[in-house]
Design an enzyme around this catalytic site. Structure first.
Site, mmCIF file in Angstrom:
data_model
loop_
_atom_site.group_PDB
_atom_site.id
_atom_site.type_symbol
_atom_site.label_atom_id
_atom_site.label_comp_id
_atom_site.label_asym_id
_atom_site.label_seq_id
_atom_site.Cartn_x
_atom_site.Cartn_y
_atom_site.Cartn_z
ATOM 1 N N HIS A 69 19.370 1.591 -12.526
ATOM 2 C CA HIS A 69 19.528 0.121 -13.015
ATOM 3 C C HIS A 69 20.901 -0.366 -12.691
ATOM 4 O O HIS A 69 22.041 0.047 -12.617
ATOM 5 C CB HIS A 69 19.764 0.151 -14.792
ATOM 6 N N ASP A 87 22.399 -4.538 -11.743
ATOM 7 C CA ASP A 87 22.456 -6.062 -12.252
ATOM 8 C C ASP A 87 23.098 -6.697 -11.092
ATOM 9 O O ASP A 87 23.372 -7.868 -11.356
ATOM 10 C CB ASP A 87 22.855 -6.393 -13.584
ATOM 11 N N GLU A 147 13.697 -6.111 -17.079
ATOM 12 C CA GLU A 147 14.646 -5.678 -18.060
ATOM 13 C C GLU A 147 14.425 -6.451 -19.336
ATOM 14 O O GLU A 147 15.029 -7.520 -19.731
ATOM 15 C CB GLU A 147 16.056 -5.540 -17.719
ATOM 16 N N HIS A 201 15.105 -6.162 -24.453
ATOM 17 C CA HIS A 201 16.352 -6.046 -24.260
ATOM 18 C C HIS A 201 17.249 -6.112 -25.558
ATOM 19 O O HIS A 201 16.760 -5.099 -26.300
ATOM 20 C CB HIS A 201 16.922 -7.108 -23.400
ATOM 21 N N HIS A 251 17.259 0.438 -24.626
ATOM 22 C CA HIS A 251 17.357 -0.821 -25.404
ATOM 23 C C HIS A 251 16.479 -0.698 -26.731
ATOM 24 O O HIS A 251 16.443 -1.991 -27.342
ATOM 25 C CB HIS A 251 17.065 -1.947 -24.716
ATOM 26 N N HIS A 254 19.065 3.476 -18.142
ATOM 27 C CA HIS A 254 20.507 3.284 -18.170
ATOM 28 C C HIS A 254 21.051 3.435 -19.585
ATOM 29 O O HIS A 254 21.300 2.809 -20.313
ATOM 30 C CB HIS A 254 20.926 2.058 -17.984
ATOM 31 N N ASP A 301 24.413 1.060 -14.428
ATOM 32 C CA ASP A 301 24.601 -0.290 -15.155
ATOM 33 C C ASP A 301 25.470 -0.951 -14.347
ATOM 34 O O ASP A 301 26.182 -1.838 -15.029
ATOM 35 C CB ASP A 301 24.848 -0.248 -16.464
#
Length: 425
Positions: free
Chosen positions: A46, A48, A149, A176, A222, A243, A312
């Site tokens: 993961h 971003d 995600e 999420h 999540h 993650h 992450d």
């Protein structure tokens, strides 16, 4: 006699050389780490960076140079220094988009990942299979995969799920930090949000089955603990936590409890350890050694075969000292070796575990190739809101579709009245 003396001298030198080799210092651990990373791709679950491209540049990739971008955890020089073999790039949009423009924004994030690969073909190779990852690694490129995600990005549509798969999406994080109309998120376990589905709704179970059929990895980062256990029971394929870290080390509800770790082992899935300080030490500060503690704990509880890396990066505001950006990951690999991890255990965590999971998901897909796509939609009452029409559903109040139905009903009533008046005249 001279020959015997020379032989004895050589023997002493050989023994001395072996002794020096066995006295490994930290630099030797790093050398071993880099050697292992040259043999097995580091696959991170993961990152971003695509969200940084949106939030900083509104996805105007032509205005960005990833060779010189300096205010992110990730850029091309850092990727090279970090020996990043493969990356699941997150196609993330906030929960605020739910019931509004989540699908459009998610498609734009998928688009920017594809364009990133096209702009830097010497660095990135778009990948959609376990074999693609190995192909990219052999070409000395970073395999680039897509993970969406948050289930809110689907707008509760199996058709959207299938379309995203066709666009190259290979995992979906079911939630999420918000419930969707079909699944509960991790905040339910904190008590800050109510459970709406006691885990998965009936439609949520359809999503799991369709993901198995498609060959899409199910990501349980999540989600609530109830959802973790329900999916581990329902899914025909192994799952991932892209993650998340160990709850026993840091009791944050985004982390994975020991009993779930054991079930991940039983079902041959993977937990990819998150580097976010708040999930590592449950505080604002952390060190590289604290992250290694999560690796050690997961290995102790459920074995080295379920562990991976899920940094992450570029999605969190705080990362540990010693893991400041993507380039620092070899430091963590060296630390695991210093702690006594074998070469095979390290190579499993680097990438072999994820490759095994992905291969098994692909096998399940192939075994279900004769099954037809599920086209039963979510019940309209589960998704009714002012921003959504209901074309195709039976008529309900307050939608464009119901307006047509009411018009038809009014016409029928008018015709009946006219016939009655005519018959009475």
């Amino acid at each position: 006699m001279l020959h015997k003396v020379n032989l004895a001298s050589c023997l002493v030198l050989w023994i001395t050389s072996c002794a020096i080799t066995l006295a490994v210092d930290p630099n030797d651990y790093m050398a071993r780490a880099l050697q292992l990373m040259s043999e097995t791709p580091l696959i991170d679950g993961h990152n971003d960076l695509p969200w940084q491209l949106r939030s900083q540049f509104n996805n105007q990739l032509n205005k960005v140079d990833l060779n010189t971008l300096a205010n992110t955890h990730t850029n091309i020089p850092k990727i090279k220094d970090g020996r990043l073999g493969a990356q699941f790039w997150a196609a993330y949009v906030p929960c605020d988009t739910q019931y509004k423009d989540a699908v459009r924004q998610t498609l734009e994030q998928i688009d920017v990942i594809h364009r990133m690969c096209q702009k830097y073909p010497e660095i990135f190779m778009f990948a959609s299979s376990s074999q693609d990852i190995l192909k990219a690694f052999n070409m000395n490129k970073t395999a680039s995969l897509i993970g969406v995600e948050g289930g809110h990005s689907l707008d509760s549509s199996l058709g959207t799920l299938r379309t995203m798969y066709q666009l190259g999406v290979r995992y979906l994080t079911l939630t999420h930090s918000c419930n969707t109309p079909w699944v509960d998120n991790w905040l339910v376990d904190t008590g800050s949000e109510p459970s709406e589905h006691n885990g998965l709704s009936s439609f949520g179970k359809q999503v799991i089955a369709e993901m198995n059929r498609l060959g899409m990895l199910i990501d349980l980062a999540h989600v609530s603990e109830e959802v973790m256990n329900q999916v581990l029971t329902l899914s025909k394929a192994p799952v991932i936590f892209s993650h998340s870290s160990a709850y026993a080390v840091c009791p944050h509800k985004r982390n994975v409890p020991d009993d779930v770790l054991r079930r991940v082992n039983e079902t041959k899935g993977i937990v990819m350890v998150n580097f976010y300080n708040d999930y590592v030490t449950c505080s604002n500060t952390a060190k590289l050694s604290d992250v290694a503690d999560h690796f050690d704990h997961i290995k102790k509880v459920a074995g080295a075969d379920i562990i991976g890396f899920g940094g992450d990066y570029d999605g969190v505001p705080r990362v540990p000292e010693g893991l400041e950006d993507v380039s620092k990951v070899p430091n963590l690999v060296a630390e695991l070796l210093r702690r006594g991890w074998t070469d095979e255990e390290v190579k499993a965590a680097l990438g072999n575990n994820l490759l095994r999971v992905m291969s098994e998901v692909e096998k399940v897909r192939d075994s279900m190739s004769n099954e037809i796509p599920d086209d039963v939609p979510i019940p309209n009452e589960d998704v009714q809101n002012p921003c959504r029409t209901s074309f195709g559903y039976p008529s309900t109040t307050g939608s464009n579709g119901s307006a047509h139905s009411l018009s038809t009903l009014a016409l029928l009533i008018t015709l009946v009245l006219q016939a009655w008046i005519t018959s009475t005249v």
